[in-house]
Design a protein around this motif. Structure first.
Motif, mmCIF file in Angstrom:
data_model
loop_
_atom_site.group_PDB
_atom_site.id
_atom_site.type_symbol
_atom_site.label_atom_id
_atom_site.label_comp_id
_atom_site.label_asym_id
_atom_site.label_seq_id
_atom_site.Cartn_x
_atom_site.Cartn_y
_atom_site.Cartn_z
ATOM 1 N N GLU A 117 0.634 -1.145 -0.014
ATOM 2 C CA GLU A 117 0.067 -0.105 0.085
ATOM 3 C C GLU A 117 0.982 1.115 0.133
ATOM 4 N N SER A 118 1.841 1.381 0.764
ATOM 5 C CA SER A 118 2.722 2.481 0.848
ATOM 6 C C SER A 118 3.530 2.489 -0.323
ATOM 7 N N PHE A 119 4.155 1.444 -0.978
ATOM 8 C CA PHE A 119 4.575 1.620 -2.202
ATOM 9 C C PHE A 119 3.953 2.019 -3.272
ATOM 10 N N GLU A 120 2.736 1.609 -3.512
ATOM 11 C CA GLU A 120 2.123 2.110 -4.293
ATOM 12 C C GLU A 120 1.679 3.659 -4.429
ATOM 13 N N ARG A 121 1.439 4.040 -3.095
ATOM 14 C CA ARG A 121 1.127 5.562 -3.114
ATOM 15 C C ARG A 121 2.624 6.466 -3.398
ATOM 16 N N LEU A 122 3.629 5.726 -3.152
ATOM 17 C CA LEU A 122 4.993 6.415 -3.499
ATOM 18 C C LEU A 122 4.975 6.404 -5.214
ATOM 19 N N LYS A 123 4.665 5.303 -5.757
ATOM 20 C CA LYS A 123 4.658 5.121 -7.170
ATOM 21 C C LYS A 123 3.712 6.282 -7.931
ATOM 22 N N ALA A 124 2.642 6.444 -7.221
ATOM 23 C CA ALA A 124 1.728 7.459 -7.892
ATOM 24 C C ALA A 124 2.053 8.918 -7.689
ATOM 25 N N GLN A 125 3.186 9.188 -7.050
ATOM 26 C CA GLN A 125 3.738 10.383 -6.847
ATOM 27 C C GLN A 125 5.214 11.071 -7.774
ATOM 28 N N ALA A 126 5.701 9.898 -8.178
ATOM 29 C CA ALA A 126 7.156 10.032 -8.920
ATOM 30 C C ALA A 126 7.277 9.397 -10.209
ATOM 31 N N ASP A 127 8.544 9.917 -10.674
ATOM 32 C CA ASP A 127 8.985 9.048 -11.642
ATOM 33 C C ASP A 127 9.561 7.786 -11.615
ATOM 34 N N LEU A 128 10.219 7.917 -10.345
ATOM 35 C CA LEU A 128 11.071 6.568 -9.950
ATOM 36 C C LEU A 128 11.044 6.216 -8.641
ATOM 37 N N VAL A 129 10.877 5.189 -8.313
ATOM 38 C CA VAL A 129 11.219 4.514 -6.979
ATOM 39 C C VAL A 129 12.094 3.670 -6.698
ATOM 40 N N ILE A 130 13.189 3.911 -5.753
ATOM 41 C CA ILE A 130 14.503 3.499 -5.725
ATOM 42 C C ILE A 130 14.358 2.784 -4.304
ATOM 43 N N VAL A 131 14.404 1.411 -4.350
ATOM 44 C CA VAL A 131 13.975 0.429 -3.164
ATOM 45 C C VAL A 131 15.191 0.165 -2.610
ATOM 46 N N GLU A 132 15.385 0.066 -1.298
ATOM 47 C CA GLU A 132 16.426 -0.418 -0.421
ATOM 48 C C GLU A 132 15.966 -1.866 0.431
ATOM 49 N N GLY A 133 16.662 -2.875 -0.056
ATOM 50 C CA GLY A 133 16.661 -4.355 0.753
ATOM 51 C C GLY A 133 16.855 -4.201 2.093
ATOM 52 N N ALA A 134 16.813 -5.315 2.895
ATOM 53 C CA ALA A 134 17.450 -5.413 4.309
ATOM 54 C C ALA A 134 18.178 -6.743 4.380
ATOM 55 N N GLY A 135 19.551 -6.630 5.032
ATOM 56 C CA GLY A 135 20.284 -7.966 5.283
ATOM 57 C C GLY A 135 20.582 -8.767 3.703
ATOM 58 N N SER A 136 20.215 -9.662 3.521
ATOM 59 C CA SER A 136 20.741 -10.305 2.348
ATOM 60 C C SER A 136 19.628 -11.424 1.726
ATOM 61 N N PRO A 137 19.524 -11.516 0.563
ATOM 62 C CA PRO A 137 18.288 -12.620 0.049
ATOM 63 C C PRO A 137 19.080 -13.914 0.235
ATOM 64 N N ALA A 138 20.382 -13.779 0.343
ATOM 65 C CA ALA A 138 20.989 -15.161 0.509
ATOM 66 C C ALA A 138 20.490 -15.920 1.934
ATOM 67 N N GLU A 139 19.728 -15.076 2.704
ATOM 68 C CA GLU A 139 19.508 -15.767 4.031
ATOM 69 C C GLU A 139 18.049 -16.423 3.694
ATOM 70 N N ILE A 140 18.192 -17.508 3.080
ATOM 71 C CA ILE A 140 17.180 -18.310 2.620
ATOM 72 C C ILE A 140 16.327 -18.860 3.388
ATOM 73 N N ASN A 141 16.687 -18.990 4.612
ATOM 74 C CA ASN A 141 16.018 -19.521 5.662
ATOM 75 C C ASN A 141 14.876 -18.560 6.153
ATOM 76 N N LEU A 142 14.858 -17.357 5.630
ATOM 77 C CA LEU A 142 13.897 -16.178 5.912
ATOM 78 C C LEU A 142 12.912 -16.051 4.691
ATOM 79 N N ARG A 143 13.160 -16.911 3.516
ATOM 80 C CA ARG A 143 12.533 -16.311 2.384
ATOM 81 C C ARG A 143 10.972 -16.666 2.669
ATOM 82 N N ALA A 144 10.522 -17.508 3.369
ATOM 83 C CA ALA A 144 8.936 -17.875 3.565
ATOM 84 C C ALA A 144 8.704 -16.669 4.131
ATOM 85 N N GLY A 145 7.475 -15.938 3.757
ATOM 86 C CA GLY A 145 6.948 -14.763 4.375
ATOM 87 C C GLY A 145 7.749 -13.531 4.285
ATOM 88 N N ASP A 146 8.879 -13.452 3.459
ATOM 89 C CA ASP A 146 9.678 -12.390 3.372
ATOM 90 C C ASP A 146 9.194 -11.268 2.802
#
Length: 481
Positions: A117-146
């Protein structure tokens, strides 16, 4: 509707926040309307937003890089650790619960709706949204529900650039190893790589970069040299807190276990006459300090016990006997009083703990959090101040008759009868240039005439130019969709 691009890291602290800030400023220089976004952040270094909530400090800096006031949509889920196993959960700027890690893991899938919901509101206001991840996608034990990395990228259809940190060593293994453990669908979301924090001759890593590209199949968008101005920008992670060696005026800051909003110190670290010494656990507070600052904390009673365990209460008493000064900010201000009461068990078991007894005050914790941007004045110097409040608890007592500040027409904080101990709830006060100069002069230092806000903006411009020189910015922006 904006396009979006996500920067993820092959590990923690690879420089994602800094890269996103620089890319935001570079895109603004190209005439784009840009918004920063981080689905989930974990940090006790928070900022109060223009809409009256709180987000991670890095997203506030990224908003500044975009030329914007910060907004809660820029970081819809913020986790603020209170213990080794539990954290306060803030959703779209508001605290909703304090949960243990296992309980939060069960809640995460329900938070994806708020994130999108927050992401879509930002997209409606801009030309570009630059997103920052957290930690690492290599932590595949956390992938479910990520909701922080590939789970968000999948749900939003956002392409990913993966960043490795060469400064800590093993960057080939970081990136190639991430490719090896990712599910094929997640690996396909990665559109390219970058290597950050390089020192030395970049020609020496050409073969290494070629190996990464060959083994992963992901193209390279740049080898980014170490950015020497990074220390001039607010840091978000406690692991990045460092001392500054400037002039003879020494300020000592005990490194509390749950230290929060430590960017309060950043303007002081840029002053040429000031040295800020961060005192780690196990080390005594230096005897030649002019002032000891007790910074904010996410757990006042817990960090007060930690302070005593280090013997810092004894050091502070000795410091005052030598004629030194003490300043407490927010949780540090609460510690200065006679007692801290927590009848509802907000920060731990219900009860009361004795404070340091340096101010005649009593703090009572309550569940309602105060979040506000404020302005006022410092009566002693007559200078204007600006900052923000982000705290639970109310502090009262006889020493409040000598307020340290006047905020929005009301007294704030307290000063001891001899004037050598002071405290208040206001964060960010040292960004006020005239106040900072007066405060340093009052301690016998020489103000450097620094405009802190201008320094931050100039550093963001330099960061953008640094990335322009060493990255394929056009190629990165072309990835966004």
């Amino acid at each position: 509707m904006a396009k979006a691009l996500m920067i993820q890291g092959a590990g923690s602290n690879v420089g994602k926040s800094m890269l996103v800030a620089g890319l935001c400023r570079a895109a603004v220089h190209r005439g784009l309307t840009v918004r920063p976004f981080k689905p989930q952040n974990m940090s006790n270094n928070a900022a109060v937003t223009a809409d009256g909530g709180e987000i991670g400090r890095a997203q506030a800096l990224q908003a500044r890089a975009c030329g914007l006031a910060s907004h809660t949509d820029m970081n819809p889920v913020l986790l603020k650790p209170e213990t080794d196993t539990g954290a306060q959960v803030v959703v779209q700027g508001r605290r909703i619960a304090t949960l243990r890690a296992r309980d939060y893991a069960a809640m995460k899938p329900r938070l994806l709706a708020a994130v999108l919901e927050s992401f879509e509101r930002l997209k409606a206001q801009a030309d570009l949204v630059i997103v920052e991840g957290a930690g690492s996608p290599a932590e595949i034990n956390l992938r479910a529900g990520d909701i922080a990395n590939m789970g968000f990228a999948e749900a939003s259809g956002t392409p990913v650039v993966l960043v490795g940190d060469i400064d800590r060593g093993g960057v080939i293994a970081q990136l190639v190893g991430t490719r090896a453990v990712l599910a094929e669908a997640d690996a396909a979301r990665i559109a390219g790589i970058m290597v950050n924090k390089f020192r030395g001759d970049p020609g020496l890593f050409e073969a290494g970069m070629a190996e990464i590209v060959a083994r992963t199949g992901w193209p390279s968008f740049g080898l980014v040299p170490w950015f020497s101005g990074a220390h001039r920008l607010p840091a978000e992670d406690a692991v990045d807190i460092g001392s500054s060696r400037g002039g003879p005026l020494k300020i000592a800051v005990p490194m509390l276990s749950r230290i929060a909003n430590f960017d309060d110190l950043d303007p002081l670290k840029l002053e040429p006459s000031v040295s800020v010494e961060m005192v780690p656990p196990g080390r005594a507070i230096p005897g030649d300090a002019a002032v000891v600052i007790l910074a904010g904390t996410k757990s006042t009673a817990g960090d007060l016990a930690f302070l005593r365990a280090q013997g810092w209460d004894i050091d502070i008493a000795a410091h005052l006997r030598r004629g030194g000064r003490v300043l407490g900010i927010c949780g540090g201000y609460q510690m200065l009083g006679r007692v801290i009461r927590d009848p509802g068990g907000i920060e731990g078991p219900p009860g009361a703990v004795p404070g340091l007894g340096l101010l005649d005050l009593e703090t009572v914790m309550h569940p309602k959090k105060r979040l506000a941007e404020v302005s006022g004045r410092h009566p002693e110097s007559g200078t204007e101040v600006r900052g923000y409040e982000i705290h639970i608890g109310a502090t009262e007592g006889p020493d409040r008759a000598r307020p340290w500040l006047e905020i929005d027409g009301r007294p704030e904080g307290a000063v001891s009868a001899d004037g050598r101990v002071a405290g208040a709830y206001l964060h960010g006060i040292f960004t006020s240039d005239a106040f900072r100069a007066a405060w340093i002069a009052g301690l016998g230092g020489t103000p450097g005439g620094i405009g802190y806000g201008a320094e931050v903006d100039a550093t963001l411009d330099a960061l953008a130019a640094h990335l322009e020189a060493h990255c394929d910015i056009d190629g990165l922006l072309a990835l966004a969709r």
